[in-house]
Design an enzyme around this catalytic site. Structure first.
Site, PDB file in Angstrom:
ATOM      1  N   ASP A 112      32.374  38.532  31.458  1.00 13.14           N
ATOM      2  CA  ASP A 112      32.443  37.598  32.670  1.00 13.14           C
ATOM      3  C   ASP A 112      33.349  36.682  32.251  1.00 13.14           C
ATOM      4  O   ASP A 112      33.225  35.958  30.902  1.00 13.14           O
ATOM      5  CB  ASP A 112      30.961  37.225  32.937  1.00 13.14           C
ATOM      6  CG  ASP A 112      30.207  38.149  33.541  1.00 13.14           C
ATOM      7  OD1 ASP A 112      30.765  39.235  34.087  1.00 13.14           O
ATOM      8  OD2 ASP A 112      28.919  38.128  33.727  1.00 13.14           O
TER       9      ASP A 112
ATOM     10  N   ASP B 254      28.735  47.943  45.321  1.00 10.03           N
ATOM     11  CA  ASP B 254      27.368  47.369  44.812  1.00 10.03           C
ATOM     12  C   ASP B 254      26.605  48.027  45.680  1.00 10.03           C
ATOM     13  O   ASP B 254      26.539  47.853  46.896  1.00 10.03           O
ATOM     14  CB  ASP B 254      27.479  45.915  44.909  1.00 10.03           C
ATOM     15  CG  ASP B 254      28.521  45.208  43.739  1.00 10.03           C
ATOM     16  OD1 ASP B 254      29.141  46.129  43.114  1.00 10.03           O
ATOM     17  OD2 ASP B 254      28.628  43.915  44.105  1.00 10.03           O
TER      18      ASP B 254
END
Lengths: 251, 210
Positions: free
Chosen positions: A12, A131
């Site tokens: 990230d 997702d």
């Protein structure tokens, strides 16, 4: 003989720095993206994925300089995602050294974008991130970082992405993400057995056996994991050795 | 000072190739991007990266680099991916297109020859089987993994041209070597340390060519 199963650490990135946190709480600076990417490359990572989590619009250019610096020093495929909205965003990332770009919300709101981008620069560059969350026995697609429920069913959407030219599917189980409870092999195998493009498993890796199950039962072509590598629980080498001992082809 | 010209025809991952070469060259080398024939005339080494479709690549090369084939035959050359495939006689991509015919053999679609459950493109790390010892393989163990991304595969028909082969259900040619021409289907620029070693070996090999 097939290709080796890939192990992909996911980093990230916020405002140009790699960050790590548990369930989005206590996000801490984890260091320089180049150093971390080099370390993973040396350990045998098959690819590295950067997810830009920078919230502010002004901070978004930072990801370009991160990718450019990493691509100067790390010579394995680099995948970048997070907030990619249009063709220009994809082109900008590729031009600084990304090999693949993941698109998520933009693909759902404008599916033609998948065709447009892949027609112009080739399907190998585009990974559609999907997702999913299980609701009443159906797997439903979510967008906007998991905040917005759509009416799309995961299976149908993945087939459509493939038809429109996606090169790969990054399938994240929102139910499993962050739990360290193992991947959702049910939806993984359903998708992977019915598409002809590679499927990357994401969400739920807590130990090395989870990686193995995603490949064995989920039929995943690659497994993506963040925390088990970031917090030093396992090295990529250990993951490779574990899988190899189980008879899985790894590099 | 020797100049390495990397040929740009607008559709390859040129930047990755430049970055990886930059990593392995010494101060006696200079890297440049070639946009037209005049940019390759004085080059000591030629590199042709590649991505995209064979037909449009060949069209663009024919218009921007009309004498490219002659240069390929006369300078140390490295072709990557599509830059490898267009050296063969014919590619079946886009309903069939004639290529440079520097290497005998054709380029075919994996989808026409392998089982339906095999994924295409052939994407990821696969083993490269070295067919014989060569300076290009120095410090690279036989059957090392390299990174591939392609939907079409080549099969060279002249045994001595085959520097390596690989398997993806079927056996195909993964690198060729003929005189001053070296080319590979896989991407050395994305194959970590073995890939960089191969690029470095290419430079060393070119210095030994007469």
């Amino acid at each position: 003989m097939s290709v080796a199963k890939r192990i992909i650490p996911c980093l990230d990135v916020d405002k140009g720095r790699v960050v790590k946190g548990t369930n989005f709480i206590d996000i801490v600076d984890a260091g320089d993206p180049v150093e971390i990417a080099q370390k993973y490359d040396n350990e045998g990572a098959d690819e590295i994925t950067f997810l830009d989590i920078t919230a502010s619009h002004e901070g978004r250019n930072n990801i370009l300089s991160v990718v450019e610096k990493v691509a100067d020093e790390v010579f394995i495929p680099l995948t970048v995602g997070g907030g990619v909205k249009n063709f220009n965003d994809v082109r900008d990332l590729l031009s600084v050294g990304a090999d693949k770009v993941t698109i998520n919300t933009a693909a759902v709101s404008n599916p033609d974008m998948i065709n447009n981008v892949t027609d112009r620069i080739g399907r190998q560059c585009i990974v559609v991130a999907v997702d999913v969350k299980k609701i009443d026995n159906d797997y439903i697609v979510f967008t906007h970082g998991g905040r917005t429920q759509t009416t799309l069913k995961a299976y149908d959407w993945c087939l459509e992405c493939q038809k429109r030219g996606a090169g790969e599917i990054l399938l994240t189980s929102m139910d499993k993400d962050g739990t360290k409870d193992g991947f959702d092999v049910e939806i993984l195998s359903k998708i992977s057995n019915n598409v002809t493009i590679p499927v990357i498993a994401s969400g739920g890796a807590g130990n090395l056996d989870h990686l193995y199950q995603a490949i064995l039962k989920g039929n995943a072509d690659a497994v993506l994991a963040a925390s088990i590598f970031h917090f030093g629980e396992y090295t990529i080498c250990q993951a490779k050795e574990y899988l190899k001992a189980k008879g899985i082809s790894v590099r | 000072m020797k100049n390495i010209a990397v040929i740009d025809y607008g559709m390859s991952n040129l930047h990755s190739v430049l970055k990886s070469l930059k990593k392995v060259i010494n101060k006696n080398y200079n890297l440049s991007i070639a946009y037209s024939s005049k940019d390759i005339e004085d080059a000591s080494l030629l590199v042709l990266p590649g991505q995209g479709a064979a037909h449009s690549c060949l069209e663009k090369l024919a218009s921007d680099f009309p004498d490219l084939k002659t240069h390929i035959m006369n300078k140390p050359f490295l072709g990557i991916c599509l830059g490898f495939q267009i050296l063969f006689e014919k590619s079946f991509e886009n309903d069939g297109v004639n290529c440079f015919s520097l290497i005998t053999g054709d380029v075919k679609d994996f989808r026409s020859t392998i089982k339906k459950d095999m994924k295409v493109p052939h994407m990821g790390w696969n083993k490269v089987n070295q067919k014989y010892n060569h300076i290009l393989w120095e410090n690279i163990p036989d059957k090392s993994f390299f990174y591939f991304v392609h939907s079409y595969y080549a099969k060279a028909t002249t045994e001595t041209n085959i520097l390596s082969d690989s398997d993806y259900e079927i056996n195909f040619t993964s690198a060729i070597l003929k005189d001053n021409i070296f080319a590979c289907q896989f991407h050395p620029e994305k194959s970590s340390k073995h890939g960089l070693q191969l690029l470095s070996n290419f430079i060393n090999w070119s210095e030994k060519l007469t």
